[in-house]
Write a protein that holds these residues in place. Structure first.
Motif, mmCIF file in Angstrom:
data_model
loop_
_atom_site.group_PDB
_atom_site.id
_atom_site.type_symbol
_atom_site.label_atom_id
_atom_site.label_comp_id
_atom_site.label_asym_id
_atom_site.label_seq_id
_atom_site.Cartn_x
_atom_site.Cartn_y
_atom_site.Cartn_z
ATOM 1 N N GLU A 130 43.051 8.071 10.223
ATOM 2 C CA GLU A 130 42.216 6.995 9.681
ATOM 3 C C GLU A 130 40.778 7.418 9.430
ATOM 4 O O GLU A 130 40.264 7.210 8.320
ATOM 5 C CB GLU A 130 42.281 5.781 10.607
ATOM 6 C CG GLU A 130 43.641 5.100 10.607
ATOM 7 C CD GLU A 130 43.625 3.794 11.379
ATOM 8 O OE1 GLU A 130 42.589 3.096 11.351
ATOM 9 O OE2 GLU A 130 44.631 3.474 12.013
ATOM 10 N N PRO A 131 40.092 8.019 10.426
ATOM 11 C CA PRO A 131 38.670 8.292 10.203
ATOM 12 C C PRO A 131 38.392 9.395 9.189
ATOM 13 O O PRO A 131 37.300 9.434 8.611
ATOM 14 C CB PRO A 131 38.163 8.697 11.592
ATOM 15 C CG PRO A 131 39.365 9.218 12.291
ATOM 16 C CD PRO A 131 40.519 8.400 11.787
ATOM 17 N N VAL A 132 39.353 10.292 8.971
ATOM 18 C CA VAL A 132 39.107 11.405 8.055
ATOM 19 C C VAL A 132 39.955 11.282 6.792
ATOM 20 O O VAL A 132 39.436 11.097 5.689
ATOM 21 C CB VAL A 132 39.365 12.771 8.735
ATOM 22 C CG1 VAL A 132 39.101 13.917 7.753
ATOM 23 C CG2 VAL A 132 38.483 12.930 9.963
ATOM 24 N N THR A 158 29.282 15.103 6.585
ATOM 25 C CA THR A 158 28.546 13.836 6.580
ATOM 26 C C THR A 158 29.008 12.934 7.713
ATOM 27 O O THR A 158 28.187 12.299 8.395
ATOM 28 C CB THR A 158 28.736 13.114 5.233
ATOM 29 O OG1 THR A 158 28.240 13.941 4.174
ATOM 30 C CG2 THR A 158 27.996 11.788 5.214
ATOM 31 N N MET A 159 30.322 12.878 7.935
ATOM 32 C CA MET A 159 30.871 12.074 9.019
ATOM 33 C C MET A 159 30.342 12.552 10.362
ATOM 34 O O MET A 159 29.972 11.753 11.228
ATOM 35 C CB MET A 159 32.396 12.153 8.998
ATOM 36 C CG MET A 159 33.088 11.291 10.045
ATOM 37 S SD MET A 159 34.878 11.585 10.089
ATOM 38 C CE MET A 159 34.901 13.196 10.893
ATOM 39 N N ARG A 160 30.272 13.875 10.541
ATOM 40 C CA ARG A 160 29.777 14.451 11.784
ATOM 41 C C ARG A 160 28.300 14.110 11.997
ATOM 42 O O ARG A 160 27.877 13.782 13.105
ATOM 43 C CB ARG A 160 29.979 15.962 11.750
ATOM 44 C CG ARG A 160 29.504 16.710 12.976
ATOM 45 C CD ARG A 160 30.313 16.347 14.179
ATOM 46 N NE ARG A 160 29.986 17.213 15.305
ATOM 47 C CZ ARG A 160 30.096 16.858 16.563
ATOM 48 N NH1 ARG A 160 30.507 15.657 16.885
ATOM 49 N NH2 ARG A 160 29.805 17.706 17.524
ATOM 50 N N THR A 161 27.507 14.168 10.927
ATOM 51 C CA THR A 161 26.085 13.827 11.019
ATOM 52 C C THR A 161 25.920 12.368 11.409
ATOM 53 O O THR A 161 25.081 12.022 12.239
ATOM 54 C CB THR A 161 25.388 14.091 9.673
ATOM 55 O OG1 THR A 161 25.518 15.482 9.340
ATOM 56 C CG2 THR A 161 23.921 13.728 9.740
ATOM 57 N N ASP A 162 26.729 11.484 10.821
ATOM 58 C CA ASP A 162 26.671 10.063 11.138
ATOM 59 C C ASP A 162 27.046 9.820 12.601
ATOM 60 O O ASP A 162 26.451 8.955 13.274
ATOM 61 C CB ASP A 162 27.600 9.264 10.222
ATOM 62 C CG ASP A 162 27.112 9.258 8.772
ATOM 63 O OD1 ASP A 162 25.935 9.585 8.559
ATOM 64 O OD2 ASP A 162 27.920 8.926 7.883
ATOM 65 N N GLN A 163 28.042 10.566 13.106
ATOM 66 C CA GLN A 163 28.454 10.423 14.514
ATOM 67 C C GLN A 163 27.324 10.804 15.452
ATOM 68 O O GLN A 163 27.070 10.112 16.444
ATOM 69 C CB GLN A 163 29.680 11.294 14.799
ATOM 70 C CG GLN A 163 30.968 10.780 14.188
ATOM 71 C CD GLN A 163 32.125 11.765 14.402
ATOM 72 O OE1 GLN A 163 31.913 12.936 14.735
ATOM 73 N NE2 GLN A 163 33.336 11.299 14.206
ATOM 74 N N ARG A 164 26.623 11.905 15.149
ATOM 75 C CA ARG A 164 25.513 12.333 15.997
ATOM 76 C C ARG A 164 24.387 11.312 15.979
ATOM 77 O O ARG A 164 23.772 11.039 17.006
ATOM 78 C CB ARG A 164 25.009 13.711 15.552
ATOM 79 C CG ARG A 164 25.935 14.850 15.924
ATOM 80 C CD ARG A 164 25.191 16.183 15.858
ATOM 81 N NE ARG A 164 24.759 16.472 14.491
ATOM 82 C CZ ARG A 164 25.428 17.232 13.661
ATOM 83 N NH1 ARG A 164 26.573 17.793 14.013
ATOM 84 N NH2 ARG A 164 24.970 17.466 12.442
ATOM 85 N N ALA A 165 24.115 10.755 14.774
ATOM 86 C CA ALA A 165 23.048 9.762 14.665
ATOM 87 C C ALA A 165 23.383 8.505 15.458
ATOM 88 O O ALA A 165 22.519 7.905 16.121
ATOM 89 C CB ALA A 165 22.808 9.413 13.196
ATOM 90 N N THR A 166 24.661 8.110 15.414
ATOM 91 C CA THR A 166 25.098 6.915 16.134
ATOM 92 C C THR A 166 25.019 7.112 17.651
ATOM 93 O O THR A 166 24.574 6.236 18.396
ATOM 94 C CB THR A 166 26.541 6.541 15.747
ATOM 95 O OG1 THR A 166 26.579 6.287 14.333
ATOM 96 C CG2 THR A 166 27.002 5.295 16.490
#
Length: 311
Positions: A116-118, A300-308
């Motif tokens: 789902e997430p990827v 991009t998904m990884r960057t968003d995860q770190r920011a969250t």
């Protein structure tokens, strides 16, 4: 190159046919994949064998498999064929938009983790892309098997591959049903598991996995015993839910059961973290527009995860 080693126009399909048959192991299915009639496909294989003067495939009424000569031929031919496919893909590639099919490989557990997430989220963002995912617990040679990329735990990715982290570092969990914990007691150290029923895991290389623990910088490996041994984590998970014993599993796969009280987690202070899932692909290959899009999506998904996680 000697003249007798050249492949005249129109004969490349014979090599394509041999490569497809070696992977699919079925004449009719391989013919369908290449868009040929069964008769034309069989003629292509026979013509290639006649040209080389070798039997490339052993055939029975029930199976087909490469001979040793066929394996040697394909070991040399497949990388060149893969390079040709990439050249044709690049030539046809529309640089402004990702299109086509990505052939990916990963283990079944990783597939459930990224579905789902990827994968589904990627297809939603790139509707002209398609994904062909092959689940296999073994580490495949993605170049020889003509995969575009794969997903594996970071420390298992070969050194000649580029890798992009997909998610956070992974934690392990030792879990059992409440009835098992009540009957055998809560283990206070990994050695206590030697006196409790455990569900063992067989790795893809055939070896039994020794459960790994870490405390105060000291690593401990426990070779547990038990009446059940599986080579698929989902079955071990199911067996633990059914009360068969303790299981050593990825924490993410059992966290819902722990929260719901269906499983109890023990020895949490002893369990190490390890590298998380990575998207990996060959360093020496120029990625297609579709693979570049997937790489960018994962980054991009990884960057968003770190920011969250930091907010």
């Amino acid at each position: 190159m000697p003249k007798n080693a050249t492949i005249p126009g129109g004969r490349l399909v014979e090599v394509e046919a041999a490569a497809t048959l070696a992977r699919v192991r079925n004449f009719r299915a391989a013919a369908t994949e290449l868009g040929l009639s069964p008769t034309s496909f069989s003629r292509a294989i026979a013509a290639l064998e006649d040209r080389l003067g070798l039997q490339l495939f052993a055939r029975t009424t029930r199976s087909v498999a490469p001979t040793r000569a066929g394996e040697r031929f394909l070991a040399r031919a497949l990388p060149a064929l893969h390079d040709l496919h990439l050249a044709m893909t690049d030539a046809q590639d529309e640089r402004s938009q990702a299109k086509g099919t990505l052939r990916l490989t990963c283990a079944a557990g990783a597939a459930r983790r990224i579905l789902e997430p990827v994968l589904l989220a990627f297809l939603k963002q790139y509707p002209e892309m398609a994904i062909d995912l092959a689940c296999d617990p073994r580490m495949n040679d993605i170049v020889a098997r003509e995969f575009d990329a794969g997903f594996r735990i970071g420390d298992s990715v070969p050194r000649d591959m580029k890798k992009v982290p997909v998610g956070p570092r992974l934690r392990s969990a030792v879990v059992a049903s409440p009835a098992v914990v009540l009957a055998h007691g809560t283990p206070e150290s990994p050695k206590d598991l030697l006196h409790a029923p455990c569900i063992r895991f067989r790795r893809s290389d055939g070896a039994i996995y020794a459960w790994e623990f870490m405390r105060s910088g000291k690593r401990t490996m426990i070779d547990v015993s038990g009446a059940l041994t599986f080579d698929e984590p989902t079955i071990a998970h199911q067996a633990a839910l059914a009360g068969a014993g303790y299981a050593y599993l990825a924490h993410w796969s059992v966290e819902d059961d722990i929260k719901a009280g269906r499983l109890k987690s023990v020895l949490e202070a002893w369990l190490p973290e390890g590298p998380g899932l990575c998207l990996y692909y060959p360093k020496a290959r120029h990625p297609s527009a579709g693979l570049r899009a997937l790489i960018a999506f994962v980054e991009t998904m990884r960057t968003d995860q770190r920011a969250t996680s930091s907010s």
